[in-house]
Each structure stands twice: as structure tokens, then as C-alpha cells.
Write a protein that holds these residues in place. Structure first.
Motif, PDB file in Angstrom:
ATOM      1  N   ASN A   1       1.176  -1.289  -0.061  1.00 19.78           N
ATOM      2  CA  ASN A   1      -0.073   0.234  -0.059  1.00 19.78           C
ATOM      3  C   ASN A   1       1.021   1.275  -0.285  1.00 19.78           C
ATOM      4  OD1 ASN A   1      -2.219  -1.504   0.220  1.00 19.78           O
ATOM      5  ND2 ASN A   1      -2.018  -1.865   2.353  1.00 19.78           N
ATOM      6  N   ASP A   2       0.272   2.304  -1.296  1.00 15.89           N
ATOM      7  CA  ASP A   2       1.030   3.388  -0.850  1.00 15.89           C
ATOM      8  C   ASP A   2       1.389   4.185   0.815  1.00 15.89           C
ATOM      9  OD1 ASP A   2       2.009   5.631  -1.198  1.00 15.89           O
ATOM     10  OD2 ASP A   2       0.893   6.439  -2.623  1.00 15.89           O
ATOM     11  N   PRO A   3       2.280   4.527   1.164  1.00 17.85           N
ATOM     12  CA  PRO A   3       2.488   4.802   2.762  1.00 17.85           C
ATOM     13  C   PRO A   3       1.452   6.024   2.757  1.00 17.85           C
ATOM     14  CG  PRO A   3       3.886   4.147   2.135  1.00 17.85           C
ATOM     15  CD  PRO A   3       3.527   4.614   0.750  1.00 17.85           C
ATOM     16  N   ALA A   4       1.639   7.007   1.794  1.00 16.51           N
ATOM     17  CA  ALA A   4       1.011   8.654   1.698  1.00 16.51           C
ATOM     18  C   ALA A   4      -0.001   8.186   2.594  1.00 16.51           C
ATOM     19  CB  ALA A   4       1.063   9.742   0.621  1.00 16.51           C
ATOM     20  N   ILE A   5      -1.236   7.418   1.834  1.00 14.84           N
ATOM     21  CA  ILE A   5      -2.722   7.128   1.137  1.00 14.84           C
ATOM     22  C   ILE A   5      -2.910   6.542   2.804  1.00 14.84           C
ATOM     23  CG2 ILE A   5      -4.906   5.163   0.123  1.00 14.84           C
ATOM     24  CD1 ILE A   5      -3.365   6.010  -2.361  1.00 14.84           C
ATOM     25  N   GLU A   6      -2.233   5.529   3.248  1.00 15.01           N
ATOM     26  CA  GLU A   6      -2.582   5.043   4.259  1.00 15.01           C
ATOM     27  C   GLU A   6      -2.408   6.198   5.560  1.00 15.01           C
ATOM     28  OE1 GLU A   6       0.894   2.068   5.123  1.00 15.01           O
ATOM     29  OE2 GLU A   6      -0.062   0.550   4.221  1.00 15.01           O
ATOM     30  N   GLU A   7      -1.210   6.499   5.312  1.00 14.31           N
ATOM     31  CA  GLU A   7      -1.583   7.989   6.519  1.00 14.31           C
ATOM     32  C   GLU A   7      -3.232   8.632   6.470  1.00 14.31           C
ATOM     33  OE1 GLU A   7       0.276   9.662   9.498  1.00 14.31           O
ATOM     34  OE2 GLU A   7       1.061   8.200   8.372  1.00 14.31           O
ATOM     35  N   LEU A   8      -3.405   9.643   5.057  1.00 13.12           N
ATOM     36  CA  LEU A   8      -4.514  10.055   4.798  1.00 13.12           C
ATOM     37  C   LEU A   8      -5.951   9.156   5.771  1.00 13.12           C
ATOM     38  CD1 LEU A   8      -4.187  11.669   1.235  1.00 13.12           C
ATOM     39  CD2 LEU A   8      -3.950  12.567   2.818  1.00 13.12           C
ATOM     40  N   MET A   9      -5.196   8.117   4.995  1.00 19.33           N
ATOM     41  CA  MET A   9      -6.810   7.115   5.776  1.00 19.33           C
ATOM     42  C   MET A   9      -7.082   6.829   7.480  1.00 19.33           C
ATOM     43  SD  MET A   9      -9.154   6.525   3.786  1.00 19.33           S
ATOM     44  CE  MET A   9      -9.970   5.049   3.973  1.00 19.33           C
TER      45      MET A   9
END
Length: 71
Positions: free
Chosen positions: A8-16
Motif C-alpha cells: 500500500n502507498d504510505p501516503a494513502i495509508e497516512e491519509l486514511m
């Protein structure tokens, strides 16, 4: 159709994570309760620190007075 990446993209995980956290804080009024809890802990710690400082001051004052009497 696009392939999903294996990681998973770390940036997307952080946003979620931020979105879920924000929702939970808003939904359950956790933020206010956390603020109150942190404030209470801070007050208790400050009271303990003040008590310890008062003891040190009293001890230092007593030592000073004993030294002054001996002189």
C-alpha cells in the motif's frame, strides 16, 4: 483495470489514518475528553512537583537557619 500494488502507498495509508482518527474524534467527542484527561494529569503532576519543591525549599531553609545559628 489497473493492477493493485503489492504494498500500500504510505501516503494513502497516512491519509486514511488521519481521516479515521478525525472521524473518531468528532463522532465520539474523544478530543474533549482527551483534553480534559491531559489537563487533569498535568494538574496532578504540577501539584506533585510543587510539593516536592516545597519540601526542598523547607529543607534548604532549615539547613540555612542551622548554619546561621552555628556561625
Amino acid at each position: 483495470m489497473t493492477d493493485t500494488p503489492k504494498q500500500n502507498d504510505p501516503a494513502i495509508e497516512e491519509l486514511m489514518k488521519d481521516a479515521i482518527t478525525s472521524y473518531m474524534l468528532d463522532r465520539f467527542d474523544v478530543e474533549d475528553r482527551l483534553k480534559a484527561a491531559v489537563q487533569q494529569i498535568a494538574v496532578e503532576l504540577l501539584a506533585k512537583e510543587m510539593a516536592a519543591l516545597r519540601k526542598k525549599v523547607a529543607k534548604a531553609k532549615a539547613s540555612y537557619l542551622l548554619a546561621a545559628e552555628a556561625a
